[in-house]
Design a protein around this motif. Sequence first.
Motif, PDB file in Angstrom:
ATOM      1  N   LYS A  73       0.838  -1.199   0.000  1.00 40.65           N
ATOM      2  CA  LYS A  73       0.000   0.000   0.000  1.00 40.65           C
ATOM      3  C   LYS A  73       0.873   1.248   0.000  1.00 40.65           C
ATOM      4  N   ILE A  74       0.506   2.208  -0.845  1.00 36.86           N
ATOM      5  CA  ILE A  74       1.303   3.432  -0.966  1.00 36.86           C
ATOM      6  C   ILE A  74       0.986   4.410   0.153  1.00 36.86           C
ATOM      7  N   SER A  75      -0.285   4.620   0.458  1.00 37.70           N
ATOM      8  CA  SER A  75      -0.664   5.602   1.471  1.00 37.70           C
ATOM      9  C   SER A  75      -0.925   4.925   2.801  1.00 37.70           C
ATOM     10  N   SER A  76      -0.568   5.613   3.880  1.00 37.65           N
ATOM     11  CA  SER A  76      -0.834   5.073   5.212  1.00 37.65           C
ATOM     12  C   SER A  76      -2.291   5.294   5.611  1.00 37.65           C
ATOM     13  N   ASN A  77      -2.958   6.212   4.939  1.00 36.18           N
ATOM     14  CA  ASN A  77      -4.363   6.486   5.192  1.00 36.18           C
ATOM     15  C   ASN A  77      -5.201   5.362   4.581  1.00 36.18           C
ATOM     16  N   SER A  78      -5.868   4.568   5.418  1.00 39.06           N
ATOM     17  CA  SER A  78      -6.587   3.374   4.934  1.00 39.06           C
ATOM     18  C   SER A  78      -7.697   3.715   3.941  1.00 39.06           C
ATOM     19  N   GLY A  79      -8.299   4.903   4.048  1.00 39.85           N
ATOM     20  CA  GLY A  79      -9.363   5.285   3.126  1.00 39.85           C
ATOM     21  C   GLY A  79      -8.857   5.641   1.745  1.00 39.85           C
ATOM     22  N   ASN A  80      -7.602   6.067   1.655  1.00 39.62           N
ATOM     23  CA  ASN A  80      -7.039   6.547   0.393  1.00 39.62           C
ATOM     24  C   ASN A  80      -5.910   5.690  -0.144  1.00 39.62           C
ATOM     25  N   SER A  81      -5.640   4.546   0.434  1.00 46.38           N
ATOM     26  CA  SER A  81      -4.474   3.749   0.059  1.00 46.38           C
ATOM     27  C   SER A  81      -4.681   3.043  -1.278  1.00 46.38           C
ATOM     28  N   ILE A  82      -3.578   2.891  -2.007  1.00 54.23           N
ATOM     29  CA  ILE A  82      -3.580   2.179  -3.290  1.00 54.23           C
ATOM     30  C   ILE A  82      -2.663   0.979  -3.147  1.00 54.23           C
ATOM     31  N   SER A  83      -3.157  -0.183  -3.511  1.00 55.66           N
ATOM     32  CA  SER A  83      -2.361  -1.404  -3.421  1.00 55.66           C
ATOM     33  C   SER A  83      -1.732  -1.700  -4.781  1.00 55.66           C
ATOM     34  N   ILE A  84      -0.413  -1.898  -4.792  1.00 61.91           N
ATOM     35  CA  ILE A  84       0.309  -2.185  -6.032  1.00 61.91           C
ATOM     36  C   ILE A  84       0.913  -3.574  -5.938  1.00 61.91           C
ATOM     37  N   SER A  85       0.596  -4.415  -6.915  1.00 63.74           N
ATOM     38  CA  SER A  85       1.148  -5.773  -6.923  1.00 63.74           C
ATOM     39  C   SER A  85       2.266  -5.926  -7.948  1.00 63.74           C
ATOM     40  N   HIS A  86       2.329  -5.020  -8.952  1.00 63.27           N
ATOM     41  CA  HIS A  86       3.339  -5.172  -9.999  1.00 63.27           C
ATOM     42  C   HIS A  86       3.552  -3.862 -10.741  1.00 63.27           C
ATOM     43  N   LEU A  87       4.719  -3.737 -11.350  1.00 62.26           N
ATOM     44  CA  LEU A  87       5.047  -2.631 -12.250  1.00 62.26           C
ATOM     45  C   LEU A  87       5.680  -3.234 -13.500  1.00 62.26           C
ATOM     46  N   LEU A  88       5.240  -2.770 -14.674  1.00 64.17           N
ATOM     47  CA  LEU A  88       5.773  -3.277 -15.942  1.00 64.17           C
ATOM     48  C   LEU A  88       6.537  -2.167 -16.648  1.00 64.17           C
ATOM     49  N   ASN A  89       7.701  -2.508 -17.161  1.00 63.75           N
ATOM     50  CA  ASN A  89       8.483  -1.552 -17.934  1.00 63.75           C
ATOM     51  C   ASN A  89       9.189  -2.311 -19.058  1.00 63.75           C
ATOM     52  N   ALA A  90       8.733  -2.086 -20.298  1.00 61.03           N
ATOM     53  CA  ALA A  90       9.265  -2.809 -21.465  1.00 61.03           C
ATOM     54  C   ALA A  90       9.190  -4.315 -21.187  1.00 61.03           C
ATOM     55  N   ASP A  91      10.326  -5.011 -21.178  1.00 61.36           N
ATOM     56  CA  ASP A  91      10.287  -6.460 -20.931  1.00 61.36           C
ATOM     57  C   ASP A  91      10.708  -6.784 -19.498  1.00 61.36           C
ATOM     58  N   ASP A  92      10.579  -5.806 -18.611  1.00 64.27           N
ATOM     59  CA  ASP A  92      10.943  -5.988 -17.207  1.00 64.27           C
ATOM     60  C   ASP A  92       9.694  -5.911 -16.339  1.00 64.27           C
ATOM     61  N   THR A  93       9.607  -6.775 -15.351  1.00 65.05           N
ATOM     62  CA  THR A  93       8.453  -6.780 -14.456  1.00 65.05           C
ATOM     63  C   THR A  93       8.914  -6.829 -13.004  1.00 65.05           C
ATOM     64  N   LEU A  94       8.394  -5.920 -12.200  1.00 62.43           N
ATOM     65  CA  LEU A  94       8.613  -5.942 -10.750  1.00 62.43           C
ATOM     66  C   LEU A  94       7.326  -6.440 -10.106  1.00 62.43           C
ATOM     67  N   ILE A  95       7.421  -7.458  -9.264  1.00 56.58           N
ATOM     68  CA  ILE A  95       6.246  -8.014  -8.589  1.00 56.58           C
ATOM     69  C   ILE A  95       6.441  -7.848  -7.094  1.00 56.58           C
ATOM     70  N   PHE A  96       5.427  -7.304  -6.426  1.00 54.88           N
ATOM     71  CA  PHE A  96       5.486  -7.081  -4.984  1.00 54.88           C
ATOM     72  C   PHE A  96       4.528  -8.037  -4.289  1.00 54.88           C
ATOM     73  N   CYS A  97       5.028  -8.780  -3.317  1.00 55.99           N
ATOM     74  CA  CYS A  97       4.148  -9.666  -2.562  1.00 55.99           C
ATOM     75  C   CYS A  97       4.716  -9.881  -1.169  1.00 55.99           C
ATOM     76  N   GLY A  98       3.896 -10.454  -0.301  1.00 57.87           N
ATOM     77  CA  GLY A  98       4.332 -10.742   1.056  1.00 57.87           C
ATOM     78  C   GLY A  98       5.357 -11.867   1.074  1.00 57.87           C
ATOM     79  N   ALA A  99       6.008 -12.023   2.225  1.00 56.95           N
ATOM     80  CA  ALA A  99       7.080 -13.019   2.351  1.00 56.95           C
ATOM     81  C   ALA A  99       6.563 -14.371   2.818  1.00 56.95           C
ATOM     82  N   GLY A 100       5.279 -14.648   2.584  1.00 57.79           N
ATOM     83  CA  GLY A 100       4.710 -15.935   2.975  1.00 57.79           C
ATOM     84  C   GLY A 100       4.896 -16.983   1.894  1.00 57.79           C
TER      85      GLY A 100
END
Length: 200
Positions: A73-100
């Motif tokens: 989550k980007i914002s600490s404010n629970s009402g306004n937070s945005i959850s990001i799971s991935h970012l794509l750039n050309a042929d590169d992908t960043l994936i964000f997930c928990g350590a479970g």
Amino acid sequence: MGFGERWIRSIKFSLTTVKYSVLINRSPVGFFFPQKGIRQGDPLSPFLFIIAMEGLSKMFDKTRQLEWIEGFKISSNSGNSISISHLLNADDTLIFCGAGKLQLQYLNLTLLIFESISGLHINVLKSMIYPVNAVPNLDELAGIMSCDIGSFPTTYLGLPLGAKHKSVEVWNGVIEKVEKRTSAASNYQNGRNAGSREEN
């Protein structure tokens, strides 16, 4: 994705009729058909790749909705937070997930499904898992994804990642690259101006 039948037929035609020639002793020799259609370097490839990445992006959105992958989550404010799971750039992908362990298994399953649907393959030799804060079972998680373990700070797309943003040393490489490019652009522009003056 709403493409017309004529467009789809044109793309299928491009994929099934493409031929290649090779240079032997600096001379083109023969034509042959590739086994899997258009290859990297073909002018059409980037556009088709963007369409494939849109499919991967939708799959990651679905995994987040099903709560298979947490993202962050980007914002600490629970009402306004945005959850990001991935970012794509050309042929590169960043994936964000928990350590479970379960999240990594779901992530691996998602990527396997994408591979089987699209025919594209994830290069695990170029893939890295980067732990944020303390992750006790890091080796087990890397084993699930069959990839190496990276550490911060690192460089991603030419920019420092995970470093203190106020650290001047970290940004020296970026500053040097920008200075070289602006200098080259300035020299090119000066050369053009000099050429136009000579013509006048």
